[in-house]
Design a protein around this motif. Structure first.
Motif, PDB file in Angstrom:
ATOM      1  N   ILE A   1      -8.447  -7.129  -5.062  1.00 36.18           N
ATOM      2  CA  ILE A   1      -9.597  -6.693  -5.854  1.00 36.18           C
ATOM      3  C   ILE A   1      -9.231  -5.343  -6.441  1.00 36.18           C
ATOM      4  CG2 ILE A   1     -12.042  -6.066  -5.781  1.00 36.18           C
ATOM      5  CD1 ILE A   1     -12.263  -7.869  -3.269  1.00 36.18           C
TER       6      ILE A   1
ATOM      7  N   PHE B   1      -6.886  -4.208   8.874  1.00 33.31           N
ATOM      8  CA  PHE B   1      -6.669  -2.778   9.111  1.00 33.31           C
ATOM      9  C   PHE B   1      -6.947  -2.377  10.557  1.00 33.31           C
ATOM     10  CE2 PHE B   1      -6.801  -2.829   4.596  1.00 33.31           C
ATOM     11  CZ  PHE B   1      -6.111  -1.708   4.188  1.00 33.31           C
TER      12      PHE B   1
ATOM     13  N   LEU C   1       0.838  -1.200   0.000  1.00 30.88           N
ATOM     14  CA  LEU C   1       0.000   0.000   0.000  1.00 30.88           C
ATOM     15  C   LEU C   1       0.875   1.253   0.000  1.00 30.88           C
ATOM     16  CD1 LEU C   1      -2.866  -0.896   2.506  1.00 30.88           C
ATOM     17  CD2 LEU C   1      -3.042  -0.590   0.041  1.00 30.88           C
TER      18      LEU C   1
ATOM     19  N   ASP D   1      -8.165   0.941   0.024  1.00 29.26           N
ATOM     20  CA  ASP D   1      -6.908   0.243   0.356  1.00 29.26           C
ATOM     21  C   ASP D   1      -7.203  -1.220   0.670  1.00 29.26           C
ATOM     22  OD1 ASP D   1      -5.462   2.509   0.021  1.00 29.26           O
ATOM     23  OD2 ASP D   1      -5.325   3.011   2.143  1.00 29.26           O
ATOM     24  N   ALA D   2      -8.322  -1.445   1.379  1.00 25.92           N
ATOM     25  CA  ALA D   2      -8.684  -2.822   1.735  1.00 25.92           C
ATOM     26  C   ALA D   2      -8.918  -3.655   0.479  1.00 25.92           C
ATOM     27  CB  ALA D   2      -9.935  -2.823   2.618  1.00 25.92           C
ATOM     28  N   LEU D   3      -9.536  -3.044  -0.528  1.00 28.31           N
ATOM     29  CA  LEU D   3      -9.746  -3.769  -1.795  1.00 28.31           C
ATOM     30  C   LEU D   3      -8.413  -4.191  -2.391  1.00 28.31           C
ATOM     31  CD1 LEU D   3     -12.508  -1.610  -3.533  1.00 28.31           C
ATOM     32  CD2 LEU D   3     -12.774  -3.924  -2.663  1.00 28.31           C
ATOM     33  N   GLN D   4      -7.474  -3.268  -2.376  1.00 31.63           N
ATOM     34  CA  GLN D   4      -6.143  -3.577  -2.936  1.00 31.63           C
ATOM     35  C   GLN D   4      -5.497  -4.747  -2.203  1.00 31.63           C
ATOM     36  OE1 GLN D   4      -4.802   0.728  -3.189  1.00 31.63           O
ATOM     37  NE2 GLN D   4      -3.277  -0.316  -4.432  1.00 31.63           N
ATOM     38  N   THR D   5      -5.628  -4.737  -0.869  1.00 31.69           N
ATOM     39  CA  THR D   5      -5.000  -5.817  -0.105  1.00 31.69           C
ATOM     40  C   THR D   5      -5.692  -7.157  -0.351  1.00 31.69           C
ATOM     41  OG1 THR D   5      -6.357  -5.533   1.873  1.00 31.69           O
ATOM     42  CG2 THR D   5      -4.355  -4.225   1.749  1.00 31.69           C
ATOM     43  N   MET D   6      -6.956  -7.096  -0.799  1.00 34.05           N
ATOM     44  CA  MET D   6      -7.669  -8.347  -1.088  1.00 34.05           C
ATOM     45  C   MET D   6      -7.514  -8.753  -2.555  1.00 34.05           C
ATOM     46  SD  MET D   6     -11.212  -8.107   1.059  1.00 34.05           S
ATOM     47  CE  MET D   6     -11.588  -6.374   0.994  1.00 34.05           C
TER      48      MET D   6
ATOM     49  N   GLU E   1     -10.309   3.998   4.172  1.00 35.40           N
ATOM     50  CA  GLU E   1      -9.378   2.915   3.780  1.00 35.40           C
ATOM     51  C   GLU E   1     -10.064   1.711   3.149  1.00 35.40           C
ATOM     52  OE1 GLU E   1      -7.155   2.381   7.524  1.00 35.40           O
ATOM     53  OE2 GLU E   1      -5.416   3.143   6.455  1.00 35.40           O
ATOM     54  N   GLN E   2     -11.330   1.869   2.730  1.00 36.64           N
ATOM     55  CA  GLN E   2     -12.004   0.739   2.078  1.00 36.64           C
ATOM     56  C   GLN E   2     -11.354   0.429   0.728  1.00 36.64           C
ATOM     57  OE1 GLN E   2     -16.362   1.177   2.077  1.00 36.64           O
ATOM     58  NE2 GLN E   2     -16.178   2.373   3.935  1.00 36.64           N
TER      59      GLN E   2
END
Lengths: 415, 281
Positions: free
Chosen positions: B156, A89, A55, B149-154, B146-147
């Motif tokens: 998606i 997170f 990130l 960012d969460a997509l990127q980490t998944m 950060e939703q």
């Protein structure tokens, strides 16, 4: 032969504008281990974690995965790497327009070709593990902060990742659920053998599931080692750890858990020379078995709890710390004290206990026991002097030999 | 008294090269040009990436959901605005055409004005106000919480997950809503011009049939598609990059992004309208 690290930071620098957050951070994360990053708030722990998942990109230095720099991976390598990593997170990052179930199912629905039934089964399994079954159909805004945290945890684990990055997974949880989450991470690690990197302020709870600890201080990693090695870590941050340990002493009972007691012991004596001494007192509730058998365990436990509260508070005020050693024993440690000093403190304690502690104990006892029933009981104390070089268990054993009664209660006195 | 420096001391130190004379206006214009160029480039890339990710079977449920939000839920407000726009057109044109004895051409004027210009432009502006602002705000909130960012980490793709379905839905919905606007607008012109002001009904309908070509309808639809691309791209772009705003942070940045999305969309709709019209005519 030196182990090959799974992930390695080499002189990583990160700046946001003029502000440098990480300045030459280097550390290693090994496969199959739980590595915990600790540090004060705002020192860049989350920033460090976000570099691992991509990130954030470093302004200087390199991050390696099995020896390959992340910045030089091609698309296929990157996809393969990122497919193994999951991130939980700090603020959960749940999709507020999706239910708990949909949030947990999202990565499976979008990145796998699993059937609908298989997805549902996996998601429900994680939801059950995290005790969210009752709220599976609710939206994040309709559930508590602790439940949101557990939803994020379930989402992070639903894809069975090989590397999981937890950004403060237990913050905002009650003590029971906090332990349940840490236990879940430990069990999951044992079962699947994943690698975990945790950021946590729950010191020392988190140490019990951690293989290695990293301390981030002033933009750099200042300690890298096992939780036990932290005992000899001589650094200002250690004072912070000590303070946090003190806050763990339960406000009501004043008694540490056995784990916290041991950690406090290691922290107190880790950096000092082996010549430092301490006094150790073993308090014993002599008629515990009879009361437990004849009156019931509740009366016995409540009486013992009252005794523990009194001991914990009394000795806590003079710098000591107490734990429940066995079912009928409490152990109090007075750091940097000799036997003479401990004896004086104990005399004061005995006088106070006879004056106000014992009546409290009797009141607690009578609350649980009908007036027509009568039992005698006595409190004994054994004392010993110890040094960090000597095994704590041996010192406790030695103190047990020297037990003398300091207070007693008999039915005749009551009548 | 302080000693006065002599002439040499007062002179500026010699520079390495010839001195450049800065013209503030030119510099500002240059900076604006560079910024505009960079912004348009980023928008174009954003649009192309979202367009590329649109064609995937996984997107279908999300596209249908967005068609419902952008299209179906906007239909009533578009129809209402279309009806009153048609009525106003009918009203004004009857009075103007009466002066030249050309009331018979009322149908032509109303239909062509609506199909060529007013239909696509006003529909796009209405959807900007209703759906574009909502898109910018929703994606902006997802960014700051950060939703994304969460997509990127998944693993998606955020662009594919958030922007592509909206773009696809926009490209489907805008022409349909424009057609609804045109039809209801023509009906509104009929109500005011024929029923209320007494123009000839047969003449009104005949003139529409005789004067409206497929080219007019095609041009209107082409504009609708261009406006769809503009509105969706700008709205999603503003939300998606909320965190990069330098003038504000957090919820304030979402608010400003939403405002920017509406204002920029409206401005670019009018600019694009002129450009497309000049090519069509």
């Amino acid at each position: 032969m030196e182990r090959e690290p799974l992930i390695e930071f080499r002189d990583v620098v990160k700046r946001f504008g003029e502000r440098t957050i990480l300045d030459g951070v280097s550390f290693r994360i090994y496969e199959g281990e739980v590595t915990t990053i600790i540090g004060l708030s705002g020192t860049g722990k989350s920033v460090t974690l976000k570099h691992i998942i991509g990130l954030l990109r470093p302004d200087g230095g390199e991050i390696h995965y099995r020896g390959t720099p992340l910045g030089r991976m091609n698309r296929a390598q990157w996809d393969a790497y990122i497919g193994r990593v999951s991130y939980m997170f700090q603020n959960n990052a749940l999709f507020d327009a999706m239910t708990v179930f949909e949030n947990v199912a999202l990565p499976l629905r979008r990145t796998t070709r699993l059937s609908r039934r298989e997805i549902e089964s996996r998601v429900m399994s994680r939801i059950e593990q995290t005790e969210l079954t009752e709220v599976a159909h609710k939206y994040p805004s309709e559930i508590s902060g602790g439940m949101q945290k557990r939803t994020a945890l379930a989402r992070a684990l639903v894809t069975d990742p090989q590397i999981v990055l937890f950004d403060e997974p237990t913050t905002g949880q009650d003590p029971i659920r906090k332990n349940a989450i840490l236990q879940m991470i430990a069990e999951y690690k044992q079962k699947v053998g994943f690698t975990a990197v945790l950021i946590s302020h729950e010191i020392p709870d988190v140490f019990f599931i951690s293989n290695r600890v990293l301390v981030l201080w002033d933009k750099r990693i200042v300690f890298e080692g096992t939780p036990e090695e932290m005992a000899s870590f001589d650094h200002p941050f250690r004072e912070e750890i000590l303070r946090s340990l003190e806050s763990l002493q339960e406000g009501i009972t004043g008694v540490y858990s056995a784990r916290h007691f041991k950690m406090r012991y290691q922290t107190e004596f880790g950096r000092h020379g082996s010549e430092e001494t301490y006094a150790l007192l073993v308090f014993s509730f002599d008629n515990f078995d009879e009361i437990d058998r004849d009156v019931g365990p509740r009366a016995a436990q409540e009486t013992l709890r009252a005794l523990g509260t009194y001991i914990g508070k009394h000795f806590g005020a003079v710098g000591g710390f107490t734990t429940r050693q066995t079912i009928r024993e409490f152990v109090t440690l007075l750091p940097f004290s000799d036997l003479e000093e401990a004896r004086r403190i104990l005399e004061r304690f005995a006088a106070d206990f006879q004056g106000e502690g014992l009546p409290q104990l009797i009141a607690e006892f009578r609350r649980e026991v009908p007036p027509e029933r009568c039992f005698d009981f006595a409190i004994s104390v054994g004392m010993a002097q110890g040094k960090p070089l000597i095994e704590l268990e041996s010192v406790i054993e030695f103190a047990r030999f020297d037990k003398k009664p300091i207070a007693a209660f008999s039915c005749d006195l009551r009548r | 008294m302080e000693p006065r420096p002599d002439a040499d001391e007062r002179a500026d130190p010699p520079s390495a090269g010839p001195r450049r004379r800065e013209l503030p206006g030119v510099c500002a214009l240059g900076r604006f040009g560079l910024r505009l160029n960079a912004s348009l480039g980023a928008l174009a890339l954003f649009f192309l990436q979202a367009l590329w990710r649109m064609f995937h079977w996984r997107q279908l449920p999300e596209i249908l959901q967005q068609i419902y939000f952008i299209g179906a839920k906007s239909a009533s407000i578009v129809a209402l605005v279309g009806f009153f726009t048609g009525m106003v057109l009918g009203l004004q044109l009857v009075y103007v055409m009466n002066k030249f004895g050309a009331v018979g051409f009322l149908g032509t004027a109303v239909a062509l004005a609506l199909i060529r210009e007013l239909g696509p432009v006003l529909t796009a502006i209405m959807i900007t106000a209703r759906a574009g602002s909502a898109m910018a705000a929703e994606i902006g909130i997802q960014r700051i919480s950060e939703q994304i960012d969460a997509l990127q980490t998944m693993r998606i793709d955020p662009l594919g997950f958030l922007v592509s379905p909206r773009l696809a839905a926009g490209l489907v919905s805008f022409p349909i809503l424009t057609a609804i606007f045109d039809l209801i607008g023509i009906l509104g012109g009929y109500v005011s011009g024929v029923i209320l002001l007494g123009a000839n009904a047969g003449s009104y309908l005949y003139r529409i049939d005789a004067s409206v070509d497929w080219a007019d309808v095609r041009g209107g639809f082409l504009k609708a598609l261009v406006f769809a691309a503009i509105v969706i791209t700008i709205s999603c772009f503003q939300g998606f990059f909320t965190h990069r705003r330098t003038d504000s942070h957090g919820s304030k940045s979402v608010s400003l992004s939403t405002t920017s999305a509406v204002v920029l969309s409206c401005v670019w709709i009018l600019i694009a309208d002129y450009v497309v019209t000049s090519f069509l005519l």
